[in-house]
Write a protein that holds these residues in place. Structure first.
Motif, PDB file in Angstrom:
ATOM      1  N   UNK A  11      13.653   9.840  -1.224  1.00 19.51           N
ATOM      2  CA  UNK A  11      13.718  11.146  -0.240  1.00 19.51           C
ATOM      3  C   UNK A  11      11.912  11.498   0.124  1.00 19.51           C
ATOM      4  N   UNK A  12      10.438  10.764  -0.495  1.00 17.77           N
ATOM      5  CA  UNK A  12       9.884  11.310  -0.204  1.00 17.77           C
ATOM      6  C   UNK A  12       8.983  10.247   0.668  1.00 17.77           C
ATOM      7  N   UNK A  13       7.614  10.760   1.366  1.00 19.47           N
ATOM      8  CA  UNK A  13       7.584  10.569   3.075  1.00 19.47           C
ATOM      9  C   UNK A  13       6.804   9.071   2.530  1.00 19.47           C
ATOM     10  N   UNK A  14       7.307   8.109   3.471  1.00 21.83           N
ATOM     11  CA  UNK A  14       6.163   6.120   2.316  1.00 21.83           C
ATOM     12  C   UNK A  14       5.241   6.864   3.263  1.00 21.83           C
ATOM     13  N   UNK A  15       4.456   7.543   3.460  1.00 21.01           N
ATOM     14  CA  UNK A  15       3.116   7.718   3.278  1.00 21.01           C
ATOM     15  C   UNK A  15       2.494   8.025   2.008  1.00 21.01           C
ATOM     16  N   UNK A  16       2.845   9.170   1.127  1.00 26.28           N
ATOM     17  CA  UNK A  16       2.919  10.616   0.522  1.00 26.28           C
ATOM     18  C   UNK A  16       2.065   9.571  -0.932  1.00 26.28           C
ATOM     19  N   UNK A  17       2.528   8.132  -1.164  1.00 30.24           N
ATOM     20  CA  UNK A  17       1.226   7.087  -2.049  1.00 30.24           C
ATOM     21  C   UNK A  17       0.358   7.091  -1.378  1.00 30.24           C
ATOM     22  N   UNK A  18      -0.068   6.884  -0.087  1.00 27.33           N
ATOM     23  CA  UNK A  18      -1.530   6.310   0.351  1.00 27.33           C
ATOM     24  C   UNK A  18      -1.650   7.733   0.274  1.00 27.33           C
ATOM     25  N   UNK A  19      -2.013   8.753   0.962  1.00 31.06           N
ATOM     26  CA  UNK A  19      -2.157  10.078   0.863  1.00 31.06           C
ATOM     27  C   UNK A  19      -2.839  10.946  -0.545  1.00 31.06           C
ATOM     28  N   UNK A  20      -2.494   9.904  -1.210  1.00 33.13           N
ATOM     29  CA  UNK A  20      -2.495  10.641  -2.609  1.00 33.13           C
ATOM     30  C   UNK A  20      -3.331   9.153  -3.236  1.00 33.13           C
ATOM     31  N   UNK A  21      -3.460   8.356  -2.929  1.00 36.81           N
ATOM     32  CA  UNK A  21      -4.636   7.317  -3.144  1.00 36.81           C
ATOM     33  C   UNK A  21      -6.580   7.726  -2.520  1.00 36.81           C
ATOM     34  N   UNK A  22      -6.147   8.157  -1.101  1.00 31.88           N
ATOM     35  CA  UNK A  22      -7.278   8.296  -0.224  1.00 31.88           C
ATOM     36  C   UNK A  22      -7.761   9.851  -0.616  1.00 31.88           C
ATOM     37  N   UNK A  23      -7.089  10.670  -1.110  1.00 30.25           N
ATOM     38  CA  UNK A  23      -7.448  11.712  -1.610  1.00 30.25           C
ATOM     39  C   UNK A  23      -7.779  11.575  -2.903  1.00 30.25           C
ATOM     40  N   UNK A  24      -8.585  10.677  -3.101  1.00 30.89           N
ATOM     41  CA  UNK A  24      -9.131  10.986  -4.477  1.00 30.89           C
ATOM     42  C   UNK A  24     -10.716  10.570  -3.588  1.00 30.89           C
ATOM     43  N   UNK A  25     -10.780   9.632  -2.954  1.00 29.10           N
ATOM     44  CA  UNK A  25     -12.253   9.853  -2.158  1.00 29.10           C
ATOM     45  C   UNK A  25     -13.258  11.445  -2.184  1.00 29.10           C
ATOM     46  N   UNK A  26     -12.590  12.412  -1.751  1.00 33.35           N
ATOM     47  CA  UNK A  26     -14.006  13.360  -2.444  1.00 33.35           C
ATOM     48  C   UNK A  26     -14.051  13.829  -3.269  1.00 33.35           C
ATOM     49  N   UNK A  27     -13.296  13.806  -4.515  1.00 33.96           N
ATOM     50  CA  UNK A  27     -13.342  14.226  -6.096  1.00 33.96           C
ATOM     51  C   UNK A  27     -14.532  12.973  -6.474  1.00 33.96           C
ATOM     52  N   UNK A  28     -14.697  11.841  -5.997  1.00 28.66           N
ATOM     53  CA  UNK A  28     -15.226  11.135  -6.352  1.00 28.66           C
ATOM     54  C   UNK A  28     -16.349  10.914  -5.450  1.00 28.66           C
TER      55      UNK A  28
END
Length: 182
Positions: A156-173
């Motif tokens: 039931x997850x949105x198609x962009x759920x995992x893409x958003x997870x990958x790109x949310x790493x950028x501000x952390x590193x």
């Protein structure tokens, strides 16, 4: 530093003390911070990066304060995303994290595969982007089929759920390859 400590130091210096170094005192010397224990602590962390200080203390039968001293000061580890990782990143890791692709608009995003060494201390998107929402979904539910419940949630997850997870790493590193803890 507390005001009490400042007053105590002022009193000592008025009485003729000239050094900030602790004076030697009697008592049993610290024998837990030896080379053997230091090596064993490092081995335990490398086997399980999620091991707790208390667990190491119990396995090696040394005080938790000594384990803390060995882990933080001798080996330079710190806890990050529930894992022990080296405080300092190698130049190669910093170079990799600085050269990550900038997020593109959703319609044109393409993920490049970046080599990921076996013990790379980089954050895994699943540690904060996947498991948090999954735990919230499962909270308070009583069910027999855990695998089926997880599969149902994933479908039931949105198609962009995992893409958003990958790109949310950028501000952390982002800061020159050094980690930003939030």
């Amino acid at each position: 530093m507390s005001m009490t400590q400042v007053y105590q130091w002022c009193s000592w210096f008025k009485d003729g003390r000239t050094s900030l170094q602790d004076e030697s005192r009697s008592g049993r010397p610290n024998t837990a911070n030896n080379d053997w224990n230091t090596a064993r602590v490092d081995e335990l962390i490398k086997v399980d990066r999620r091991v707790k200080l208390k667990e190491i203390s119990l396995k090696l039968d040394i005080p938790k304060t000594n384990v803390y001293e060995i882990v933080h000061n001798k080996h330079g580890y710190r806890k990050l995303s529930a894992r022990w990782v080296p405080k300092m990143l190698s130049d190669e890791h910093k170079h990799q994290s600085r050269n990550l692709p900038n997020p593109a608009p959703v319609s044109t995003r393409r993920l490049d595969i970046i080599p990921h060494p076996a013990h790379n201390p980089d954050l895994a998107p699943s540690d904060f982007h996947l498991f948090g929402p999954l735990k919230r979904h499962l909270e308070g539910k009583k069910f027999e089929d855990v695998i089926g419940e997880v599969r149902d949630w994933l479908s039931k997850l949105d198609a962009n759920f995992f893409t958003q997870g990958i790109y949310s790493l950028l501000p952390r590193v982002a800061l020159h390859g050094n980690y930003i803890e939030k």
